[in-house]
Design a protein around this motif. Sequence first.
Motif, PDB file in Angstrom:
ATOM      1  N   ILE A   1       9.589 -38.928 -13.805  1.00 60.84           N
ATOM      2  CA  ILE A   1      10.871 -39.228 -14.448  1.00 60.84           C
ATOM      3  C   ILE A   1      11.165 -38.237 -15.577  1.00 60.84           C
ATOM      4  O   ILE A   1      12.284 -37.721 -15.690  1.00 60.84           O
ATOM      5  N   ASN A   2      10.174 -37.949 -16.404  1.00 65.48           N
ATOM      6  CA  ASN A   2      10.402 -36.999 -17.497  1.00 65.48           C
ATOM      7  C   ASN A   2      10.607 -35.584 -16.982  1.00 65.48           C
ATOM      8  O   ASN A   2      11.405 -34.826 -17.538  1.00 65.48           O
ATOM      9  N   LEU A   3       9.898 -35.216 -15.921  1.00 64.59           N
ATOM     10  CA  LEU A   3      10.096 -33.893 -15.342  1.00 64.59           C
ATOM     11  C   LEU A   3      11.518 -33.758 -14.817  1.00 64.59           C
ATOM     12  O   LEU A   3      12.201 -32.750 -15.066  1.00 64.59           O
ATOM     13  N   PHE A   4      11.994 -34.778 -14.104  1.00 68.27           N
ATOM     14  CA  PHE A   4      13.367 -34.759 -13.604  1.00 68.27           C
ATOM     15  C   PHE A   4      14.375 -34.734 -14.753  1.00 68.27           C
ATOM     16  O   PHE A   4      15.406 -34.042 -14.685  1.00 68.27           O
ATOM     17  N   SER A   5      14.091 -35.460 -15.823  1.00 66.67           N
ATOM     18  CA  SER A   5      15.010 -35.514 -16.961  1.00 66.67           C
ATOM     19  C   SER A   5      15.136 -34.150 -17.632  1.00 66.67           C
ATOM     20  O   SER A   5      16.249 -33.691 -17.940  1.00 66.67           O
ATOM     21  N   ILE A   6      14.013 -33.498 -17.855  1.00 68.23           N
ATOM     22  CA  ILE A   6      14.048 -32.176 -18.497  1.00 68.23           C
ATOM     23  C   ILE A   6      14.763 -31.168 -17.605  1.00 68.23           C
ATOM     24  O   ILE A   6      15.554 -30.343 -18.074  1.00 68.23           O
ATOM     25  N   ILE A   7      14.508 -31.238 -16.303  1.00 65.67           N
ATOM     26  CA  ILE A   7      15.176 -30.336 -15.362  1.00 65.67           C
ATOM     27  C   ILE A   7      16.684 -30.546 -15.402  1.00 65.67           C
ATOM     28  O   ILE A   7      17.465 -29.580 -15.386  1.00 65.67           O
ATOM     29  N   THR A   8      17.125 -31.803 -15.472  1.00 65.99           N
ATOM     30  CA  THR A   8      18.554 -32.102 -15.516  1.00 65.99           C
ATOM     31  C   THR A   8      19.214 -31.517 -16.772  1.00 65.99           C
ATOM     32  O   THR A   8      20.297 -30.920 -16.704  1.00 65.99           O
ATOM     33  N   ILE A   9      18.565 -31.686 -17.911  1.00 65.60           N
ATOM     34  CA  ILE A   9      19.125 -31.162 -19.170  1.00 65.60           C
ATOM     35  C   ILE A   9      19.229 -29.639 -19.127  1.00 65.60           C
ATOM     36  O   ILE A   9      20.263 -29.056 -19.488  1.00 65.60           O
ATOM     37  N   ILE A  10      18.170 -28.984 -18.678  1.00 60.98           N
ATOM     38  CA  ILE A  10      18.192 -27.513 -18.607  1.00 60.98           C
ATOM     39  C   ILE A  10      19.243 -27.054 -17.595  1.00 60.98           C
ATOM     40  O   ILE A  10      19.947 -26.056 -17.824  1.00 60.98           O
ATOM     41  N   SER A  11      19.373 -27.766 -16.478  1.00 62.84           N
ATOM     42  CA  SER A  11      20.380 -27.408 -15.471  1.00 62.84           C
ATOM     43  C   SER A  11      21.789 -27.484 -16.052  1.00 62.84           C
ATOM     44  O   SER A  11      22.637 -26.628 -15.767  1.00 62.84           O
ATOM     45  N   PHE A  12      22.033 -28.512 -16.849  1.00 64.02           N
ATOM     46  CA  PHE A  12      23.345 -28.646 -17.489  1.00 64.02           C
ATOM     47  C   PHE A  12      23.619 -27.463 -18.421  1.00 64.02           C
ATOM     48  O   PHE A  12      24.713 -26.873 -18.392  1.00 64.02           O
ATOM     49  N   VAL A  13      22.621 -27.097 -19.225  1.00 68.81           N
ATOM     50  CA  VAL A  13      22.782 -25.973 -20.155  1.00 68.81           C
ATOM     51  C   VAL A  13      22.998 -24.665 -19.388  1.00 68.81           C
ATOM     52  O   VAL A  13      23.810 -23.816 -19.786  1.00 68.81           O
ATOM     53  N   LEU A  14      22.307 -24.494 -18.280  1.00 63.72           N
ATOM     54  CA  LEU A  14      22.443 -23.268 -17.494  1.00 63.72           C
ATOM     55  C   LEU A  14      23.800 -23.177 -16.794  1.00 63.72           C
ATOM     56  O   LEU A  14      24.380 -22.096 -16.672  1.00 63.72           O
ATOM     57  N   LEU A  15      24.304 -24.318 -16.316  1.00 64.01           N
ATOM     58  CA  LEU A  15      25.484 -24.292 -15.460  1.00 64.01           C
ATOM     59  C   LEU A  15      26.803 -24.219 -16.225  1.00 64.01           C
ATOM     60  O   LEU A  15      27.794 -23.716 -15.681  1.00 64.01           O
ATOM     61  N   VAL A  16      26.837 -24.717 -17.449  1.00 65.73           N
ATOM     62  CA  VAL A  16      28.105 -24.723 -18.203  1.00 65.73           C
ATOM     63  C   VAL A  16      28.695 -23.317 -18.347  1.00 65.73           C
ATOM     64  O   VAL A  16      29.870 -23.099 -18.001  1.00 65.73           O
ATOM     65  N   PRO A  17      27.948 -22.326 -18.821  1.00 62.87           N
ATOM     66  CA  PRO A  17      28.550 -20.979 -18.906  1.00 62.87           C
ATOM     67  C   PRO A  17      28.877 -20.382 -17.540  1.00 62.87           C
ATOM     68  O   PRO A  17      29.864 -19.654 -17.400  1.00 62.87           O
ATOM     69  N   VAL A  18      28.064 -20.700 -16.531  1.00 61.33           N
ATOM     70  CA  VAL A  18      28.334 -20.204 -15.182  1.00 61.33           C
ATOM     71  C   VAL A  18      29.628 -20.811 -14.641  1.00 61.33           C
ATOM     72  O   VAL A  18      30.441 -20.121 -14.004  1.00 61.33           O
ATOM     73  N   ALA A  19      29.847 -22.103 -14.885  1.00 59.31           N
ATOM     74  CA  ALA A  19      31.063 -22.768 -14.425  1.00 59.31           C
ATOM     75  C   ALA A  19      32.295 -22.170 -15.093  1.00 59.31           C
ATOM     76  O   ALA A  19      33.334 -21.965 -14.449  1.00 59.31           O
ATOM     77  N   ILE A  20      32.206 -21.879 -16.392  1.00 58.07           N
ATOM     78  CA  ILE A  20      33.338 -21.257 -17.092  1.00 58.07           C
ATOM     79  C   ILE A  20      33.593 -19.855 -16.548  1.00 58.07           C
ATOM     80  O   ILE A  20      34.751 -19.427 -16.388  1.00 58.07           O
ATOM     81  N   LEU A  21      32.509 -19.152 -16.217  1.00 59.24           N
ATOM     82  CA  LEU A  21      32.643 -17.801 -15.687  1.00 59.24           C
ATOM     83  C   LEU A  21      33.263 -17.810 -14.289  1.00 59.24           C
ATOM     84  O   LEU A  21      34.110 -16.963 -13.964  1.00 59.24           O
ATOM     85  N   ILE A  22      32.865 -18.781 -13.443  1.00 57.97           N
ATOM     86  CA  ILE A  22      33.348 -18.829 -12.057  1.00 57.97           C
ATOM     87  C   ILE A  22      34.732 -19.461 -11.976  1.00 57.97           C
ATOM     88  O   ILE A  22      35.666 -18.900 -11.373  1.00 57.97           O
ATOM     89  N   ASP A  23      34.873 -20.641 -12.550  1.00 59.43           N
ATOM     90  CA  ASP A  23      36.121 -21.403 -12.414  1.00 59.43           C
ATOM     91  C   ASP A  23      37.088 -21.180 -13.563  1.00 59.43           C
ATOM     92  O   ASP A  23      38.284 -21.461 -13.423  1.00 59.43           O
ATOM     93  N   GLY A  24      36.585 -20.706 -14.698  1.00 55.91           N
ATOM     94  CA  GLY A  24      37.422 -20.678 -15.888  1.00 55.91           C
ATOM     95  C   GLY A  24      37.401 -22.043 -16.551  1.00 55.91           C
ATOM     96  O   GLY A  24      36.738 -22.979 -16.088  1.00 55.91           O
ATOM     97  N   PHE A  25      38.139 -22.189 -17.624  1.00 56.42           N
ATOM     98  CA  PHE A  25      38.208 -23.486 -18.308  1.00 56.42           C
ATOM     99  C   PHE A  25      39.284 -24.334 -17.621  1.00 56.42           C
ATOM    100  O   PHE A  25      40.479 -24.088 -17.789  1.00 56.42           O
ATOM    101  N   LYS A  26      38.831 -25.319 -16.848  1.00 59.19           N
ATOM    102  CA  LYS A  26      39.746 -26.084 -16.003  1.00 59.19           C
ATOM    103  C   LYS A  26      40.030 -27.492 -16.508  1.00 59.19           C
ATOM    104  O   LYS A  26      40.495 -28.338 -15.746  1.00 59.19           O
ATOM    105  N   PHE A  27      39.754 -27.749 -17.775  1.00 54.21           N
ATOM    106  CA  PHE A  27      40.037 -29.078 -18.311  1.00 54.21           C
ATOM    107  C   PHE A  27      41.327 -29.111 -19.124  1.00 54.21           C
ATOM    108  O   PHE A  27      41.509 -29.940 -20.003  1.00 54.21           O
ATOM    109  N   THR A  28      42.214 -28.189 -18.833  1.00 53.40           N
ATOM    110  CA  THR A  28      43.512 -28.168 -19.512  1.00 53.40           C
ATOM    111  C   THR A  28      44.422 -29.251 -18.936  1.00 53.40           C
ATOM    112  O   THR A  28      44.244 -29.670 -17.782  1.00 53.40           O
TER     113      THR A  28
END
Length: 378
Positions: free
Chosen positions: A248-275
């Motif tokens: 459970i803790n391994l999955f939790s840490i992986i999820t947090i790091i994945s979120f941190v990694l993907l946010v800049p990638v999502a902005i780079l690929i899709d742009g800021f789409k929450f307008t």
Amino acid sequence: MLLITPYPRLLSPLLATKSTHESSSFTRRARASSSSSYPWLFLRPNRRFNGFKLKSAAVPGDVESGSLVKGLKLGGMFGVWYLLNIYYNIFNKQVLRVYPYPATVTAFQLGCGTLMIAIMWLLKLHPRPKVTPSQLPAILQLAAAHTLGNLLTNVSLGRVNVSFTHTIKAMEPFFTVLFSVLLLGEWPSLWIVCSLLPIVAGVSLASFTEASFNWIGFCSAMASNVTNQSRNVLSKKFMVEKEALDNINLFSIITIISFVLLVPVAILIDGFKFTPSQLQLATSQGLSAKEFCLMSILAGVCLHSYQQVSYMILEMVSPVTHSVGNCVKRVVVIGSSILFFKTPVSPLNSIGTATALAGVYLYTRAKRVKPTPNSKTS
């Protein structure tokens, strides 16, 4: 005359084999004088063991009750696992239909999971992990594979039917075997190799006859198999270390790091789409703003919850039993998505899907067969 009361103070049967000479003489005298009046007071000796025949000191009712409670708990967890999967795929598909930005959607879902993990640790529902610097390289590899796996799955779900995506993902055992050989040096048995044949044949037939076939959807689903199974194999390799984290803790840490990694990638690929203009465009295609926001949140909650429940089940059962449950989950998700979205399915497509799922079941059965000592292991 010796009198025997209905509740004599005799030694416990559990200590009868270690009784002293005096207690044995007392028992013989008591039996001679009162066996005709109170035959139920004495146990029949077992001559073979020269003592009383006792099977167990445990109460059968308690054992059966404990097993029943555990079985009901496990069955309930499997049911929650399947139900969360069904709702996740339904909500996620409806969001991706009107909001075709899979990187942004995946980052939002991982953000929901990160928030749930923070609440879990703050409320002390699960002990916080202690990560050492030596563990970080392996965790980062797992997080990168987890990020790509979730992102590519959403790319596929946005392009093709839910049922077709999960039919392609039935190829997971094939990549599990492949990466086990390449990364762990574990060679499969003949039965496992044979079970992979109907999986490959079934997915091929389903792909050729799929009405919503799309190369981007097909390739992204296949690539998600590669990343997810490489993550699982690397996770297995990581968990054998001495200071490994619990599931459970391994999955939790992986999820947090994945979120941190993907946010800049999502902005780079899709742009800021929450307008507001983007959200208005999304809601103009059949969903209200309230429905869109609610489904997005529920999809994120269901994604993290079903993955968390999956890890909890894995701690309670063997990996093979978990694989069988995962096979049944695939059938449930495919069937429910076909019914909910009213997906047209041709007979050949049905045969291909059924063949692939049957191959997955045979794979789980083949995993139970123990290899012979002279089998190749290196």
